[in-house]
Design an enzyme around this catalytic site. Structure first.
Site, PDB file in Angstrom:
ATOM      1  N   HIS A  86       0.657  -1.281  -0.072  1.00  0.00           N
ATOM      2  CA  HIS A  86      -0.121  -0.052   0.039  1.00  0.00           C
ATOM      3  C   HIS A  86       0.849   1.263   0.003  1.00  0.00           C
ATOM      4  O   HIS A  86       0.795   2.051   0.928  1.00  0.00           O
ATOM      5  CB  HIS A  86      -0.788  -0.217   1.114  1.00  0.00           C
ATOM      6  CG  HIS A  86      -2.114  -0.843   1.121  1.00  0.00           C
ATOM      7  ND1 HIS A  86      -2.245  -2.116   1.678  1.00  0.00           N
ATOM      8  CD2 HIS A  86      -3.392  -0.815   0.283  1.00  0.00           C
ATOM      9  CE1 HIS A  86      -3.186  -2.683   1.336  1.00  0.00           C
ATOM     10  NE2 HIS A  86      -3.908  -1.990   0.471  1.00  0.00           N
ATOM     11  N   ASP A 120      -8.733  -1.272  -8.120  1.00  0.00           N
ATOM     12  CA  ASP A 120      -8.157  -1.711  -6.888  1.00  0.00           C
ATOM     13  C   ASP A 120      -7.517  -3.083  -6.781  1.00  0.00           C
ATOM     14  O   ASP A 120      -6.383  -3.266  -6.378  1.00  0.00           O
ATOM     15  CB  ASP A 120      -8.933  -1.433  -5.798  1.00  0.00           C
ATOM     16  CG  ASP A 120      -8.337  -1.289  -4.520  1.00  0.00           C
ATOM     17  OD1 ASP A 120      -7.189  -1.090  -4.412  1.00  0.00           O
ATOM     18  OD2 ASP A 120      -9.076  -1.360  -3.414  1.00  0.00           O
TER      19      ASP A 120
HETATM   20  N1  LIG Z   1      -2.956 -10.192  -5.095  1.00  0.00           N
HETATM   21  C1  LIG Z   1      -3.599 -10.202  -3.995  1.00  0.00           C
HETATM   22  N2  LIG Z   1      -3.555 -11.219  -3.120  1.00  0.00           N
HETATM   23  C2  LIG Z   1      -4.374 -11.068  -2.067  1.00  0.00           C
HETATM   24  N3  LIG Z   1      -5.186 -10.026  -1.283  1.00  0.00           N
HETATM   25  C3  LIG Z   1      -5.096  -9.085  -2.240  1.00  0.00           C
HETATM   26  C4  LIG Z   1      -4.427  -8.756  -3.678  1.00  0.00           C
HETATM   27  N4  LIG Z   1      -4.521  -7.725  -3.988  1.00  0.00           N
HETATM   28  C5  LIG Z   1      -5.265  -7.120  -3.462  1.00  0.00           C
HETATM   29  N5  LIG Z   1      -5.649  -7.872  -2.304  1.00  0.00           N
HETATM   30  C6  LIG Z   1      -6.270  -7.302  -0.857  1.00  0.00           C
HETATM   31  O1  LIG Z   1      -7.768  -6.823  -1.564  1.00  0.00           O
HETATM   32  C7  LIG Z   1      -7.800  -5.519  -0.816  1.00  0.00           C
HETATM   33  C8  LIG Z   1      -8.413  -4.328  -1.492  1.00  0.00           C
HETATM   34  O2  LIG Z   1      -8.581  -3.321  -0.725  1.00  0.00           O
HETATM   35  P1  LIG Z   1      -7.119  -2.603  -0.029  1.00  0.00           P
HETATM   36  O3  LIG Z   1      -6.237  -2.191  -1.348  1.00  0.00           O
HETATM   37  O4  LIG Z   1      -7.462  -2.145   1.099  1.00  0.00           O
HETATM   38  O5  LIG Z   1      -6.346  -4.188   0.586  1.00  0.00           O
HETATM   39  C9  LIG Z   1      -6.395  -5.009  -0.607  1.00  0.00           C
HETATM   40  C10 LIG Z   1      -5.753  -6.560  -0.276  1.00  0.00           C
HETATM   41  O6  LIG Z   1      -6.076  -6.773   1.181  1.00  0.00           O
END
Ligand SMILES: Nc1ncnc2c1ncn2[C@@H]1O[C@@H]2COP(=O)(O)O[C@H]2[C@H]1O
Length: 839
Positions: free
Chosen positions: A556, A718
Site C-alpha cells: 500500500h 483496486d
Molecule cells: N493479489 C492479492 N492477493 C491477496 N489479496 C489482495 C491482492 N490484491 C489485493 N488484495 C487485497 O484486496 C484488498 C483491496 O483493498 P485494499 O487495497 O485496502 O487491500 C487489498 C488487499 O487486502
C-alpha cells in the site's frame, strides 16, 4: 433409503430392461415394424415384421385408447443405445463365447453350431488349463462349461479361477448339466452358483433349443452385463471430471456423489447415502425450493446454491439440476452438476449457458474475441453466487411470471416490481418519490430527504456528457509546466496500455510514480479544463498526495495508487465508459483512484480496531481505513490553496465532485464487495438473455446506475493485479504477501488477535493464496466487469496467471524467498524492454 453405487447400477439396469418396449418412430404410417435390436457387442438382430396396419389394429388386444404410436410399433430392445449409442461397446465385434467341453459329443457340437449360427465368435476347448489361458487372453463375454461329468475337468475350480481373473465380472458363465439334474437336483445347481456360475442349462442335442438358449442368454444376461460395464466406465469418467456431480432420488436423498465432490466438500460418499440434500449439503432453503419446483415439473434448473463442507465452511457454486425419469413421466432421480465458478476457459467452445461452459480449470487458455465470451459470461453471471435478498426476490418474481403466462396484467405488474427493485438506492429514491407525490411543503421534503439520505445528495449535472467516439490512443498533451525526463516520457507513452510497466516507472521516477503518471493522465483527460485548475496546482496536489503514502509499505504505497489510477484510466478509455461518463466523472474517478489508499498504514482496518488505534476510535470501527482515506484527501486538498484542485469549482459542481470521490473511495471497502457486485450484476447483467440483439436494455444514464459503474470501476482497478501480465501480477502478490506477513508478525509480538493466521511467513503458500483470491473474489468480478466493458485481455491474463500459480504451487515455489527466486529467473523478462540509449 439410499443405495450404494452398485445398487444404483442395478436399479438403472432393471429400468433399462423394463423399458424395452419403447415406441420410437412414426415415420412409416402403413406398416408395423418390430425392431429387435440388441446393443451387446453391437450384435444387431433386427427383425422387421411388416403387416397390414389395419390387420394389426384388429389384432390389438389392449382396451387402451389408440395413440399415434399405436400405428407403428418400432420396439427398440436397447433404449440406452438409442440415446447413448456412442458409449456402448463397438457395434461390429461379435459376442465372444468360450465353449469348454472335455469330450466331443452331440451336446458340445450343437452348442458350437448354434453359436456359429448366431455369428458368435466361438472357441471350443477341451481342457481346463487351456480354457483358463484362452479366457485370460480374450476375456470372453460368455463361457459355457460342460459340467455333466466330474471326470473330464474340475469345473468348480475352473469357474473360480475365471472369476479370479480381472474383468470377469462382466462375463456370463453357464454350466451345462444333465437333464435329470436340472429337473431334480437343486443342490447341484446351488453348488454351481456358489462356484461363480451365473446359471445352469440342461443338456440338449437339439439345435433349435441351443439357439434359443444362446439368444436368451444374449438378451437376458450378456447385454445387461455389458451395459453394466459401460456404466462402470461412466462412473470412472464421473470420478475423473472436475465438476461436482451428485445424483439423488426423487426425495433428494443422495444416491451418488463423485470424487470431485467428496474431495472438495470433505465427505465420503458412504457418509451421505440416504441423507437428503438439505440435511447434508445445501444450506439455502429458498433456492432449494425454487429448484424443486422446476424439477418437479420435469424442467431443468440453473442457479446458485451454497454448499456446506464437512468443516461447516460454505462455498457458493452455480448448479445445473436435471430431472431424470427412469420409468414413467415423473422424475425418479435428480442429477446435480455444480460448478464452483472458477475459470471459464472453455466458454468459446461450448454452447451458451451449458454446464460445460461453466467448467473450470482447463489447461487451455484462449485469448478471445470478446463478444461470444461476453455473452456466455452473461449467461453465467445470471447464475452468479450472489445471495443478496434482492437477487432472491428477483428470481422469485421471474418464477411468478412463469406461473402466470396467460395473465398479461399480472406479468406487467411483476415486471414493474422487478424494474423498481432493480434500482440501486431502493429506500432513498422511493421515499423521495412518495414524498413528492404527497406533499407540496418543501420544508418537509427537505427534512425527510436529509434524514433518509446517507450523505448530501448533489444534484447531478448531465449537460456535459460527451460523444462516444473519442480515440483510445494516448494523446500526449503538452504540459506548459511540467516536463519529465525523456526516459520517463517514453515509458509514459504506453501509460494507457493494460501491460503498462508500473514498476519500471517506480524505478525511473525514484518512487514518485504517482506524480508522473498522475500528471500525464490528468493532461490526457483534460482535467485542468474540467476543474478549471492550473497544472501547477495539480502537480502540487499529486506531490502532496504521493508524499502521504507510506513509501515503506511494501504494497500500500504510491505505486499501488498509481497502478489503480492507471487501471482506471484504461477503463475510462473504453467506448462504453465514454458514453456514460462526463468530464467531472472522469476527473473525479482519477482523483479517487489516486487517493483511495492515502496514508494507508500497511495494516488492515481489523488490525486498527484490535489495537485501539486513533482511527478506529474516530470512525467507530466502521469502514475505518476507507473513511480515513476519503477524509484525509479532502483535509489535505482543502487545507492549502496551493494544492486545492477544487478551488475554482462552482459550489454545486464541487459537491458533485466531492460526492463522487468519497463514494468511490468508500466503495473500495472489501467488506461490501459482494453487495457492490450483486448490485452491479442485478442492473447490468441480468437481462441479456431476453434482450433483442444490440438493444441497450439498461438505463445507463440514470445517475444511480452511473454510480454503480463507477464503484465497480474503482473496485476492479483496486484489485486488478491478478489480471495484469504475469510478471506484474507476481510482483504485486509478493508485495501484498509481505505486508500481510508483517501484520501477522506484529500481531504476534503485541499479543493482538491474529487477523489472518494463515499469512505466516514460515508456512504460507503464496501461490495458494493467489489461487483462492482469484477463485473467490476476482474471477466473478472480472467476468461481470468484462461483460460490461469488453476487455477480454483481463480474463486472458487472469487465466494464464492462475495456471502459472497452480504450477508454482505444484513445483513447491511457495515462500517469499521462492517467489523472489522465480522473479530473478523465469520471470525476468520485462513487459516492455528497457528503452536503449538511442531511443
Ligand atoms: N493479489 C492479492 N492477493 C491477496 N489479496 C489482495 C491482492 N490484491 C489485493 N488484495 C487485497 O484486496 C484488498 C483491496 O483493498 P485494499 O487495497 O485496502 O487491500 C487489498 C488487499 O487486502
Amino acid at each position: 433409503m439410499g443405495c450404494s453405487p452398485s445398487a444404483l447400477l442395478e436399479h438403472i439396469h432393471r429400468d433399462s430392461s423394463a423399458s424395452h418396449e419403447k415406441v420410437l418412430s412414426n415415420k412409416i404410417p402403413s406398416t408395423v415394424v418390430v425392431n429387435l435390436q440388441t446393443s451387446t457387442k453391437g450384435q444387431s438382430m433386427k427383425t422387421s415384421i411388416h403387416k397390414d396396419s389395419n390387420r394389426s389394429l384388429l389384432h390389438r388386444k389392449s382396451s387402451l385408447a389408440l395413440t399415434p404410436e399405436d400405428e407403428i410399433l418400432e420396439i427398440n430392445r436397447s433404449p440406452l443405445e438409442g440415446r447413448y449409442g456412442n458409449i456402448l461397446p463397438p457395434s461390429k465385434s461379435p459376442i465372444k463365447v468360450l465353449l469348454v467341453f472335455p469330450y466331443s459329443d452331440a451336446v458340445g457340437e450343437v452348442f458350437t453350431l448354434a453359436a456359429e449360427k448366431l455369428c458368435f465368435d466361438a472357441t471350443l476347448i477341451c481342457t481346463d488349463n487351456e480354457a483358463l489361458e484362452q479366457f485370460q487372453s480374450k476375456a470372453h463375454d460368455l463361457v459355457i462349461i460342460d459340467t455333466r461329468s466330474v471326470k473330464g475337468i474340475d469345473f468348480g475350480t475352473l469357474c473360480r479361477s475365471i472369476r479370479n481373473t480381472k474383468g470377469s465380472q462382466h462375463t456370463v458363465i453357464v454350466g451345462v448339466v444333465k437333464k435329470q439334474v436340472f429337473e431334480k437336483d437343486e443342490k447341484v445347481i446351488q453348488g454351481h452358483l456358489e462356484s461363480g456360475f451365473n446359471r445352469c442349462i440342461a443338456e440338449s442335442s437339439n439345435l433349435t433349443n441351443c439357439v434359443n438358449e444362446l439368444t436368451m442368454l444374449k438378451h437376458g444376461d450378456i447385454r445387461p452385463h455389458s451395459q453394466h460395464a459401460t456404466c462402470q466406465a461412466l462412473y470412472a469418467a464421473l470420478d475423473k471430471c472436475k465438476d461436482l456431480v451428485v445424483v439423488t432420488d426423487e426425495n433428494y436423498k443422495f444416491q451418488y456423489m463423485n470424487r470431485a465432490c467428496e474431495k472438495l466438500l470433505g465427505f465420503r460418499q458412504e457418509d451421505t447415502l440416504g441423507k437428503t440434500l438439505q440435511e447434508q449439503l445445501v444450506s439455502d432453503t429458498v433456492q432449494i425450493n425454487t429448484m424443486g419446483s422446476s424439477l418437479l415439473r420435469a424442467r431443468e434448473w440453473s442457479g446458485s446454491l451454497t454448499l456446506k463442507k464437512k468443516t461447516q465452511d460454505t462455498i457458493v457454486t452455480s448448479c445445473k439440476a436435471v430431472p431424470f425419469a427412469s420409468g414413467g413421466r415423473m422424475p425418479t432421480h435428480f442429477v446435480l452438476v455444480f460448478d464452483t465458478n472458477f475459470l471459464d476457459t472453455n466458454a468459446l467452445s461450448q454452447p451458451r449457458g451449458s454446464v460445460s461452459s461453466l467448467r473450470r480449470g482447463s489447461a487451455e487458455v484462449r485469448s478471445v474475441g470478446s463478444d461470444y465470451l461476453r455473452r456466455s459470461s452473461l449467461a453465467k453471471l445470471n447464475a452468479l453466487p450472489l445471495e443478496a435478498p434482492i437477487t432472491k426476490i428477483l428470481t422469485l418474481l421471474d418464477q411468478a411470471k412463469d406461473f402466470s403466462p396467460g395473465n398479461a396484467q399480472v406479468v406487467q405488474l411483476l415486471e414493474k416490481i422487478e424494474e423498481t427493485l432493480r434500482t440501486s438506492e431502493l429506500y432513498t429514491s422511493h421515499a423521495k418519490d412518495d414524498l413528492k407525490m404527497r406533499t407540496d411543503e418543501p420544508v418537509v421534503s427537505d427534512l425527510i430527504t436529509a434524514l433518509l439520505s446517507k450523505a448530501p445528495q448533489p444534484s447531478q449535472s448531465s449537460s456535459s456528457r460527451r460523444s462516444s467516439n473519442d480515440s483510445a490512443v494516448y494523446r500526449p498533451t503538452k504540459s506548459t509546466f511540467f516536463r519529465a525526463p525523456s526516459i520517463i516520457r517514453d515509458l509514459l507513452d504506453t501509460c494507457l496500455s493494460w501491460e503498462f510497466d508500473i514498476f519500471r516507472l517506480e524505478e525511473l521516477s525514484k518512487k514518485r510514480p504517482l506524480q508522473h503518471l498522475g500528471m500525464s493522465l490528468f493532461l490526457h483527460f483534460d482535467v485542468p479544463n474540467t476543474l478549471l485548475c492550473d497544472e501547477k496546482t495539480l502537480f502540487n496536489w499529486l506531490t502532496v498526495m504521493e508524499a502521504n503514502y507510506h513509501s515503506d509499505n511494501s504494497y500500500h504505497n504510491s505505486t499501488h495508487a498509481a497502478d489503480v489510477m492507471q487501471a482506471t484510466a484504461g477503463f475510462l478509455e473504453k467506448e462504453r465508459m465514454k458514453s456514460i461518463m462526463d468530464p467531472i466523472d472522469e476527473a473525479t474517478s482519477l482523483i479517487a483512484a489516486a487517493t483511495h489508499d492515502v496514508d494507508h498504514p500497511g495494516r488492515s482496518s481489523a488490525f486498527l480496531s484490535n489495537s485501539d488505534s486513533v482511527l478506529a476510535i474516530l470512525y467507530n470501527d466502521v469502514t475505518v481505513l476507507e473513511s480515513h482515506h476519503a477524509a484525509l484527501t479532502f483535509k489535505l486538498t482543502l487545507g492549502d490553496d496551493r494544492i486545492n484542485i477544487f478551488k475554482n469549482l462552482d459550489r454545486e459542481v464541487y459537491k458533485i465532485a466531492r460526492h463522487n470521490v468519497i463514494d468511490m473511495i468508500l466503495a473500495t471497502e472489501m467488506t461490501k464487495h459482494f453487495e457492490h457486485l450483486a448490485k452491479f450484476v442485478n442492473v447490468f447483467c441480468t437481462r441479456e438473455t431476453d434482450q433483442p440483439e444490440g438493444e441497450d436494455y439498461f438505463p445507463l444514464s440514470l445517475p444511480e446506475n452511473v454510480t454503480l459503474v463507477k464503484r465497480m470501476m474503482i473496485k476492479c482497478s483496486d484489485v486488478s493485479n491478478p489480471t495484469r501480465p504475469l510478471r506484474l501480477c507476481v510482483e504485486w502478490a509478493r508485495r501484498i504477501a509481505e505486508e500481510y506477513f508483517q501484520q501477522t508478525d506484529e500481531e504476534k509480538v503485541k499479543g493482538l488477535p491474529v487477523v489472518m493466521p494463515m499469512f505466516d511467513k514460515n508456512t504460507c503458500s503464496i501461490p495458494k493464496s493467489q489461487i483462492g483470491f482469484v477463485d473467490y473474489i476476482i474471477n466473478d468480478m472480472f467476468e461481470a466487469w468484462n461483460a460490461f466493458i469488453d476487455m477480454p485481455e483481463l480474463l486472458t491474463h487472469m487465466r494464464q496467471n492462475y495456471i502459472r500459480w497452480k504450477e508454482f504451487d505444484e513445483q513447491g515455489h511457495t515462500t517469499l524467498a521462492d517467489i523472489k527466486k522465480l522473479q530473478n529467473t523465469v520471470l525476468m523478462s520485462p513487459i516492455f524492454p528497457k528503452p536503449s540509449k538511442n531511443d
